[in-house]
Write an enzyme that holds these catalytic residues in place. Structure first.
Site, mmCIF file in Angstrom:
data_model
loop_
_atom_site.group_PDB
_atom_site.id
_atom_site.type_symbol
_atom_site.label_atom_id
_atom_site.label_comp_id
_atom_site.label_asym_id
_atom_site.label_seq_id
_atom_site.Cartn_x
_atom_site.Cartn_y
_atom_site.Cartn_z
ATOM 1 N N GLY A 1 12.474 -8.973 6.109
ATOM 2 C CA GLY A 1 13.493 -7.803 5.591
ATOM 3 C C GLY A 1 13.894 -6.923 6.720
ATOM 4 O O GLY A 1 13.115 -6.910 7.605
ATOM 5 N N GLU B 1 4.260 -12.312 -0.413
ATOM 6 C CA GLU B 1 3.083 -11.588 -0.216
ATOM 7 C C GLU B 1 2.201 -12.526 -0.724
ATOM 8 O O GLU B 1 1.022 -12.133 -1.498
ATOM 9 C CB GLU B 1 3.216 -10.292 -1.223
ATOM 10 C CG GLU B 1 3.805 -9.142 -0.612
ATOM 11 C CD GLU B 1 2.674 -8.349 0.547
ATOM 12 O OE1 GLU B 1 1.706 -8.901 0.568
ATOM 13 O OE2 GLU B 1 3.340 -7.426 0.854
ATOM 14 N N THR C 1 6.147 -16.128 -4.932
ATOM 15 C CA THR C 1 5.984 -16.653 -3.847
ATOM 16 C C THR C 1 5.753 -15.832 -2.773
ATOM 17 O O THR C 1 5.256 -16.431 -1.613
ATOM 18 C CB THR C 1 6.902 -17.816 -3.562
ATOM 19 O OG1 THR C 1 8.124 -17.337 -3.567
ATOM 20 C CG2 THR C 1 6.649 -18.782 -4.653
ATOM 21 N N ASP D 1 1.850 -17.063 -1.849
ATOM 22 C CA ASP D 1 2.279 -17.828 -2.696
ATOM 23 C C ASP D 1 1.054 -17.861 -3.973
ATOM 24 O O ASP D 1 0.048 -17.657 -3.710
ATOM 25 C CB ASP D 1 2.174 -19.229 -2.429
ATOM 26 C CG ASP D 1 2.419 -20.175 -3.319
ATOM 27 O OD1 ASP D 1 3.684 -20.253 -3.646
ATOM 28 O OD2 ASP D 1 1.572 -20.731 -4.027
#
Lengths: 680, 680
Positions: free
Chosen positions: B181, B427, B425, B429
């Site tokens: 991000g 932070e 999924t 899975d």
């Protein structure tokens, strides 16, 4: 307890494809060969206007190929092939779902309604332009305030003998037509469903052909057109809203195959009962529902192919202390997700194929067989429910199985998920459709037209519901033989005994249905109860019966499909996949089987073990099972499938070089020492 | 068998809100009052560039309000309030999820990493600009080829004493940083996780501050920046890819709180063991995972509020032969969908609140308590799993519960669904996190640092796993008392007995865990087995233990939450909601309880009846339960909630007028006579 069949041998996917392709193999092969290019693949990241423009152009191109006309009469250039037309739509769904829906609206719903509800005069006037897409049209049934209760639509169409025209009117906002494909942009005409009133008398819902835009694309006088705007998916389909402010409709625009209005306003119909007429008219439109179920199946297959192929190269953790390559498909829990979904996809494929075949024969029979038509509608409803909920669940798990990659548009899964999402509620809300299936079970299709308020008058239910004698599907003799061959005591029978599996699902259906009937009878017999409450109190039980029915039908279709398989290796593999479908279906409802003494605790535990054994046995065949879907590579359009094998190879080579140089990062972390990268 | 508590009385939603708001009530109220406007509401139908531009501008605005600084040290203008920072993010998630993630990346992940892993010098230099968003940054951990196995990241950062700089390098494409991000557009700097090598020796994963763009926004030399392009959702977040081609990083850019490199290349750390150091570093970053769970909860609440309010006005079919208004929330099957989901949402809310509180106390304790930190991480992992899977399921059912309206962007549900999808999924899975929870159960957190290859060396497992003594959560004394008060014979105890419910979930957890341990021991003791196979064979069993653990923890938190509720009417209502959570959780795994003799078939059937009774009892309180979430109306931004009541009113008036005129369309169709509008 589990019998040990011979180990599976490698199977050529082409042998499976032959079986899956079935009766319309030629249509499927033609679509793969002639349309299987990137031109028909989905496009990602478009704006809504871009998507609409592209899909409209592609719809026009598709029309020009002539591949959309299969279902229309030969005399207009079609092939009178209802089954083929549904399979065509199913094939488009492997490629672009907006295109599939756009085509379904134009040729299935709009064209199909003109064909089924109109007469020769109207066919001559409109079918050629509909087939060529020169006349884009809408199917304007749903209203904002009435999704499921079509018989109670509020739009009116009132005949005036003085002018010999109808007056089409939307009385209030909840009666506007909504979610109408082709309405927001392309539609020039619409088949509008409205309450016909003539000589002061309501005659129920009828369909009218109504121009909605002029040559220049401007709305016709009195027609207000709205845009449903952006949706979760299907951006290429221009869904919109239509309202009519006393719009004048010529008398000959009533689609009058089942009901006619004479110049003086006299109403005639060969079907005297209004409700029966209504259901007969709607019954001719069953193709749409069948197409949605099949298309959901196609999308599911694409999602599974992506997840299985990704899982065959993607590594997660190293096996501790070993050089062995472990890919995510090797994990038990990953198999627990993908393989039962794959088995169910096979099962539903065979059930869908059988449904299309039956639909083709019933619609093509000339003479209407009402019982056959009722049963077809029930089957179509049930498989639409099963296929679309399975699609929603499976595409979600495939997306999760691909981790972060599954969230990127370039890897297809977001489009599959967003585009198919609406399938669970359009062409009939799934819950409402399950109720339709249940109703069929309760009344046994008897008296279906005469007493349609079934559960409403619960007293009726108490008297009329059939004894729970199950109808068999295809291969009925074989299935009966398998069921009859099961010895009496369950505990002695292998869980992989097909007859036992069939009997388990059949027994559950009968018992759940019988229980629901008993409760309805008891409720109806209790003084002071109101019909709605009697029904509502048992609603979850009744829907469970419908679900049990669908599971049984689907298993029987799978068994029939295996029976048609000649290649021994392919047959053995399918048989094992069928075991997994049957046993995982039973496992998913283990509570019921235990609660009703159909499984002992010991056998229930063995069932879990048997499913796990099947996962291990099928692991080496996962890739074969998805390759057999024969989806053209260009349609997949999934970046990670192209890139990941190379990346994993580069990583492996790099690691080997490090190992050779004695500089590899330490390896003491294992599959248990998990810390995952945070969110972005 | 079911006890009959006093009937519920109407409850003021504000009384429930007080309980839900909990320890950080002030933060929640402030967000509602100061940010609860349309400015922060989601926007529909944007293109990716439009969404990114809006969300970046909004992030800047949000920074200016100072509401994002709670978690930072007071000395830089923060409040040293870790819990408050997580609750702030949770509040943003009611509004716009892109903004929530963007804020989470900037202040939670990027800023949080500098804060937790850096030292004073770095804090002084960067925290002020991070807090003001003058320095937008990235958290560059995940690699294309390594999502879950962070300890094995392939990016290297090699120290050269001659130049006193690091050389940061991406060895191959699978090692590029991915899904990052702030990378594709805004990021100026990144915290990059890489294998530290100095004096020829690998020291494990460390974090480095690396400029990635210059003042003009051009990539720095050697840095290649890619764009992840369109995603399923979160269009406002600019996720991208970072590769480093021998990029020079100054020595003081190593975030060196836990490991330092001297000018001559000497490595020092207060934590000698590399793996232990790695987990200590990552442990400081737990806030992100807690935030994701909480945010999933917020999105779930919005979805339920929309579905419940829509279902309270929307009619489907008329009740046969009655004038009674039936809305969709009156249907048993609709209640079966919405109410257990609502009960679980309440349960998870209380569990999340307890988790945030514990996190706040552990992180704020100064001295690191390793056992407490391990347990916190396990709890954070478990609740992240429970919250995010619950969100995915519940938003889907809410979308379906709204039919076609639920598919239109203007009704919010598509955005909720698309934006939260990745939560399962990222932070961590969910499946991998469940394994982390299971590992905690197996090792009992003992020896967690010394023997991290746990299941790998299955022999170790066989010796070390603790006896299954369960730890209690908050209100432990109360819970123990309730459990102890249950008489011995289950069949005599009411299903609504809280002690029985608690004991049922506790008993299941112990038994499932014990069974998994037995199987691991047996596998390890079998000659010739390989550790991976031993573990893999039991993987599904082990994850079931983790799931059972989470269910128990959540129920205990709900019980503790009720205990804190003073208002008697609110308390009674919450108690009934808790019954529904407990009983529907047990019902969902009925197969297990029957298989293991914990439920008799008779009691299992009574359980279904008890759940149905609760649905009837809670039906009148559905609206209260969603109103209590106190979501600002402007944040909902859902067209149909504003329009539908008026439409239904107009329709009802129109029908009444028709009835008065004796011209109503015939009403012999009922809930059973279902034909639904075809697809568009």
């Amino acid at each position: 307890m589990t019998s040990t069949p011979a180990p599976l041998t490698p199977v050529d996917p082409a042998r499976l494809t032959e079986v899956l392709d079935g009766r319309w193999a030629q249509v499927r092969r033609d679509a793969r060969e002639q349309l299987g290019s990137a031109r028909y693949a989905p496009v990602y990241g478009e704006s809504m206007p871009q998507a609409r423009e592209r899909v409209t152009a592609l719809t026009r191109e598709l029309a020009a190929t002539g591949r959309v006309s299969l279902g229309f009469p030969r005399k207009y250039g079609g092939a009178d092939d209802a089954g083929g037309s549904v399979v065509s739509v199913e094939m488009l769904a492997f490629a672009d779902l907006s295109l599939m829906v756009k085509a379904g609206v134009q040729w299935g719903l709009f064209g199909g309604a003109v064909q089924a509800l109109g007469t020769k005069r109207q066919h001559d006037a409109y079918l050629p332009d509909i087939m060529s897409f020169a006349l884009p049209g809408c199917f304007a049934m749903t209203e904002t305030g009435h999704g499921s209760d079509v018989q109670q639509l509020r739009t009116t169409c009132t005949y005036d003998p003085a002018t010999q025209t109808f007056d089409l009117h939307t009385p209030h906002e909840a009666a506007r037509k909504d979610y109408i494909g082709n309405a927001a942009q392309d539609g020039r005409m619409a088949v509008v469903f409205a309450q016909l009133v003539t000589l002061g008398e309501g005659r129920g819902v009828h369909a009218f052909l109504v121009p909605i835009r002029d040559e220049d694309g401007a709305p016709m006088p009195g027609v207000t057109i709205g845009d449903d705007g952006p949706k979760a998916g299907l951006l290429g389909v221009d869904n919109g809203r239509l309202s009519f402010d006393h719009v004048t409709v010529p008398r000959d625009m009533l689609l009058d195959r089942y009901g006619q209005v004479a110049a003086d306003g006299t109403y005639t119909s060969t079907i005297a009962n209004e409700t029966r007429r209504f259901f007969t008219m709607l019954g001719t439109l069953v193709r749409g529902r069948v197409s949605v179920g099949g298309s959901a199946g196609s999308a599911t297959k694409v999602a599974l192919e992506i997840a299985v192929r990704y899982g065959d190269v993607r590594r997660q953790f190293a096996a501790p202390g070993e050089d062995r390559e472990v890919v995510v498909n090797d994990y038990r829990v990953h198999q627990r997700k993908l393989l039962p979904a794959l088995a169910t996809t096979y099962a539903l494929h065979f059930a869908q194929e059988e449904l299309v075949s039956r639909m083709h024969d019933v619609l093509g029979a000339g003479e209407v067989d009402e019982a056959a038509q009722r049963e077809l509608e029930s089957r179509a409803a049930g498989l639409k429910v099963a296929n679309t909920w399975h699609a929603t669940r499976t595409i979600q798990l495939a997306r999760e199985a691909c981790g972060g990659a599954g969230y990127l548009a370039e890897n297809r899964l977001p489009a599959l998920k967003a585009d198919t999402d609406v399938f669970t509620t359009f062409e009939g809300d799934n819950t409402v459709l399950l109720q339709l299936v249940a109703k069929g079970l309760l009344t046994g299709y008897r008296d279906a037209f005469g007493s349609l308020d079934g559960w409403g008058r619960a007293q009726f239910v108490a008297e009329q519901v059939r004894e729970t004698v199950l109808e068999r599907t295809a291969a009925r003799a074989l299935i009966q033989r398998l069921v009859d061959a099961v010895p009496g005591r369950d505990d002695d029978v292998a869980l992989t005994d097909r007859g036992w599996q069939l009997r388990a699902l059949e027994d559950r259906e009968k018992h759940v249905l019988g229980g629901a009937i008993k409760r309805l009878r008891k409720g109806a017999a209790t003084p002071g109860t109101r019909p709605f409450d009697v029904f509502n109190d048992v609603q979850d039980h009744v829907l469970a019966a419908a679900q049990a029915h669908i599971d049984r039908i689907v298993l029987e279709a799978f068994v029939a499909g295996i029976e048609r398989t000649a290649d021994p290796a392919a047959r053995a593999l399918l048989s094992r996949v069928c075991d997994l479908y049957a046993l995982s279906t039973i496992e998913a409802d283990k509570g019921w089987f235990l609660e009703h003494g159909r499984l002992t605790p010991t056998r229930a535990k063995a069932l879990t073990g048997a499913v796990n054994d099947l996962l291990g046995e099928l692991r080496p065949h996962m890739r074969t099972l998805v390759d057999a879907f024969a989806v053209p590579e260009a349609w997949l359009n999934c970046a990670v499938l192209a890139e990941e094998p190379g990346r994993q190879q580069a990583m492996a080579e790099h690691d080997a070089a490090l190992r050779a140089a004695g500089a590899e990062p330490q390896q003491d972390a294992t599959a248990t020492d998990l810390q995952m990268a945070p969110a972005q």
